[in-house]
Structures are given as C-alpha cells and as structure tokens.
Motif scaffolding. Structure first.
Motif, mmCIF file in Angstrom:
data_model
loop_
_atom_site.group_PDB
_atom_site.id
_atom_site.type_symbol
_atom_site.label_atom_id
_atom_site.label_comp_id
_atom_site.label_asym_id
_atom_site.label_seq_id
_atom_site.Cartn_x
_atom_site.Cartn_y
_atom_site.Cartn_z
ATOM 1 N N GLU A 103 46.599 -33.782 -29.321
ATOM 2 C CA GLU A 103 45.940 -34.620 -30.300
ATOM 3 C C GLU A 103 44.447 -34.329 -30.250
ATOM 4 O O GLU A 103 43.927 -33.861 -29.236
ATOM 5 N N VAL A 104 43.758 -34.614 -31.341
ATOM 6 C CA VAL A 104 42.308 -34.423 -31.388
ATOM 7 C C VAL A 104 41.644 -35.763 -31.110
ATOM 8 O O VAL A 104 41.942 -36.766 -31.757
ATOM 9 N N ARG A 105 40.774 -35.771 -30.140
ATOM 10 C CA ARG A 105 40.018 -36.971 -29.759
ATOM 11 C C ARG A 105 38.572 -36.767 -30.201
ATOM 12 O O ARG A 105 38.011 -35.677 -30.040
ATOM 13 N N ARG A 106 37.958 -37.806 -30.763
ATOM 14 C CA ARG A 106 36.577 -37.708 -31.246
ATOM 15 C C ARG A 106 35.675 -38.596 -30.393
ATOM 16 O O ARG A 106 35.914 -39.798 -30.295
ATOM 17 N N PHE A 107 34.653 -37.989 -29.799
ATOM 18 C CA PHE A 107 33.736 -38.707 -28.928
ATOM 19 C C PHE A 107 32.398 -38.934 -29.628
ATOM 20 O O PHE A 107 31.829 -38.003 -30.211
ATOM 21 N N PRO A 108 31.844 -40.160 -29.561
ATOM 22 C CA PRO A 108 30.529 -40.424 -30.163
ATOM 23 C C PRO A 108 29.418 -39.658 -29.465
ATOM 24 O O PRO A 108 29.483 -39.365 -28.260
ATOM 25 N N VAL A 109 28.372 -39.359 -30.215
ATOM 26 C CA VAL A 109 27.197 -38.637 -29.722
ATOM 27 C C VAL A 109 25.962 -39.429 -30.117
ATOM 28 O O VAL A 109 25.908 -40.022 -31.193
ATOM 29 N N ILE A 110 24.961 -39.475 -29.234
ATOM 30 C CA ILE A 110 23.700 -40.122 -29.589
ATOM 31 C C ILE A 110 22.644 -39.054 -29.889
ATOM 32 O O ILE A 110 22.668 -37.962 -29.326
ATOM 33 N N ASN A 124 26.785 -37.611 -23.131
ATOM 34 C CA ASN A 124 26.937 -38.543 -22.020
ATOM 35 C C ASN A 124 25.884 -39.652 -22.044
ATOM 36 O O ASN A 124 26.217 -40.816 -22.235
ATOM 37 N N GLU A 125 24.633 -39.263 -21.828
ATOM 38 C CA GLU A 125 23.569 -40.260 -21.804
ATOM 39 C C GLU A 125 22.206 -39.610 -21.934
ATOM 40 O O GLU A 125 22.033 -38.413 -21.701
ATOM 41 N N CYS A 126 21.228 -40.459 -22.281
ATOM 42 C CA CYS A 126 19.815 -40.100 -22.231
ATOM 43 C C CYS A 126 19.147 -41.103 -21.298
ATOM 44 O O CYS A 126 19.388 -42.306 -21.406
ATOM 45 N N CYS A 181 29.329 -46.964 -30.512
ATOM 46 C CA CYS A 181 28.231 -47.780 -29.996
ATOM 47 C C CYS A 181 27.503 -47.011 -28.906
ATOM 48 O O CYS A 181 27.887 -45.902 -28.552
ATOM 49 N N PHE A 182 26.421 -47.589 -28.373
ATOM 50 C CA PHE A 182 25.766 -47.037 -27.190
ATOM 51 C C PHE A 182 25.230 -48.184 -26.342
ATOM 52 O O PHE A 182 25.001 -49.279 -26.832
ATOM 53 N N ILE A 241 16.381 -43.621 -30.248
ATOM 54 C CA ILE A 241 17.784 -43.264 -30.023
ATOM 55 C C ILE A 241 18.664 -43.976 -31.046
ATOM 56 O O ILE A 241 18.551 -45.182 -31.256
ATOM 57 N N ARG A 242 19.521 -43.194 -31.670
ATOM 58 C CA ARG A 242 20.498 -43.710 -32.631
ATOM 59 C C ARG A 242 21.862 -43.107 -32.336
ATOM 60 O O ARG A 242 21.956 -42.058 -31.681
ATOM 61 N N LEU A 243 22.891 -43.735 -32.854
ATOM 62 C CA LEU A 243 24.210 -43.113 -32.814
ATOM 63 C C LEU A 243 24.244 -42.049 -33.903
ATOM 64 O O LEU A 243 23.909 -42.314 -35.060
#
Length: 267
Positions: A103-110, A124-126, A181-182, A241-243
């Motif tokens: 399956e394809v999983r989609r991960f959020p990025v900031i 991952n993080e800033c 979200c972040f 920083i934004r999503l």
C-alpha cells in the motif's frame, strides 16, 4: 507493481558488508524486470538501505520527490519506523512488489523558511537551538499573533512521523501520521516572571503558520536542525514553519501499520 514503476535507485552508504548483502537483491530485481539506475532523477522508486537516518537522507538528497515512491530497508539492527523491509529477507520485498501486496502511505512534510528567504523541507522535524553555552530567547507567533516568549535550550517542531524521534525524548506526544498537523515542543524552558511559556507540547493544524523570532542577544548563529542535518546560519531573525503541500509517498506492507511499528519499537 505498475509497469511504470520499474526503475530503482538505491541510496546507501557503501561498505563491504552492504556491498555483499545487496548483490543478491540487485540480481533478484533484474531477474524480475526491474532496472537499477545510477541517477535518482531517472528512478520512480527510491530505496534506502540502512535505517531511519538513511531514509531521511535519501528523501532529502533526492529533493522530496513527489513523482516517485520511497522504500526503506533495514540493515543489521538499525531502527526502522520508516522501513518496512529487512535486508535479510529481500525475497519478501520483491515478492510483495510483484504481487501487489503493498500500500502507499503518505507522510506529512513541514516547510521551513529562514528570514523569509530560503526554504527547506523536513520529514521528521526542525529544531532551533543555541550554539552557545547559554539559553536562547525566541518569541513564538501563531498566525502572526504573539503566543509566548521562550527562553531555554531551544524548540522542536515535529511532523507526525517525527513525533517518535527527538520530540518524544522531550515528552512530546506521538501523533498519528494520518493527521495533517505539526507539533511544537520545548527544550529545557526557563519559566519566571519575565519569561513564561505553556510548559507543554502543543499541536497546530494544517492551515496554521508558526513564526519563531530569534532575539539577537549573542545568538547570532543559532543551530537549525532539519531532520538529521544541522545548519549554523548567520543572523537568523525569523524561522517560519508551515505544513507543506508536499507529501512523502512510501511503500508499506498491508499487514504492517504505523502503530504496529510503534508498538514493536517502543513496547
């Protein structure tokens, strides 16, 4: 696996062990009509071999590609929250790819913008920290409204998948990656009559804008961490920083959810 996704690029740090272990995988891929390419821009599947750190580097070094899939393979005892496959069982990976058991999983990025000029992406993080042996002072704005004035070692802004990393070590929450979200977490905040913070992590929705205004009281070169890379950038005034609209698309086994991997890693 779609016929359009047959070009593989392997990202890893070459050493004698990996070179030997990967040869059978290379041969197996070729036997099943996959082509191994030497340039990531020619690939539609990018495979990292190592652990979560290598996966983060593979995504960053290949420009957070939106037109390809990323695959993580663990080697030895590496941590693997981003990695569904194990190098010692690559037959399973090839079989799964051929028989559509994925399956394809989609991960959020900031998206992080420095001084309203240079923009960077983080899976991952800033983090923003002092490079001196002293605390750093940061005015925190949410949607251009002053929220708090932080003084301490620094702040971490994490994606949902990044919530299990540096963020978790500061007692931040582990967040489901299906939530766009972040999260903002503190590093050793100093609270007194002059500086007052929430004292806990907080989570911002997909349309929020976070601005960190760094007070220049000797911290002219604060350290900005982006995933597993650190940058000492001169005269940082603001970090916004934004999503991002970008998502990192990864391949997962159907029987291996995010929370099952969290359970195996931490419980």
């Amino acid at each position: 696996m779609s016929n359009q996704r047959r070009n593989l690029y392997f990202y890893y740090h070459p050493n004698e062990y990996l070179n030997e272990q990967l040869q059978p995988l290379f041969e197996l891929a070729k036997e099943n009509d996959f082509e191994i390419v030497g340039n990531p821009s020619d690939a539609n599947i990018i495979i990292s071999v190592g652990g979560d750190g290598t996966f983060l580097q593979a995504v960053r070094k290949t420009g957070f590609r939106q037109d390809c899939l990323y695959v993580g393979i663990r080697s030895k005892d590496e941590a693997g929250l981003y990695c569904d496959f194990d190098l010692t069982n690559f037959n399973e990976m090839v079989d799964s790819m051929l028989n559509a058991e994925l399956e394809v999983r989609r991960f959020p990025v900031i998206e992080t913008t420095i001084n309203d000029e240079s923009s960077f992406y983080c899976l991952n993080e800033c983090s923003v920290r002092s490079t001196l042996i002293k605390s750093i002072v940061i005015d925190v704005y949410i949607d251009d409204i002053h929220f708090e004035t932080f003084r301490g070692d620094g702040l971490i802004v994490a994606t949902p998948t990044g919530s299990t990393g540096y963020n978790k070590s500061t007692k931040g929450a582990v967040v489901d990656p299906k939530l766009p979200c972040f999260q903002v977490s503190e590093l050793a905040s100093l609270n007194n009559n002059r500086y007052r913070t929430l004292g806990s992590s907080f989570i911002l929705g997909p349309n929020r804008k976070l601005k960190l205004h760094v007070l220049q009281d000797g911290n002219d070169f604060p350290l900005v961490g982006m995933d597993n890379e650190a940058y000492s950038i001169r005269n940082i005034r603001d970090v916004t920083i934004r999503l991002s609209d970008k998502e990192v698309k990864t391949v997962k086994l159907k029987n291996n959810s995010y929370w099952e991997r969290v359970q195996r890693t931490f419980l």
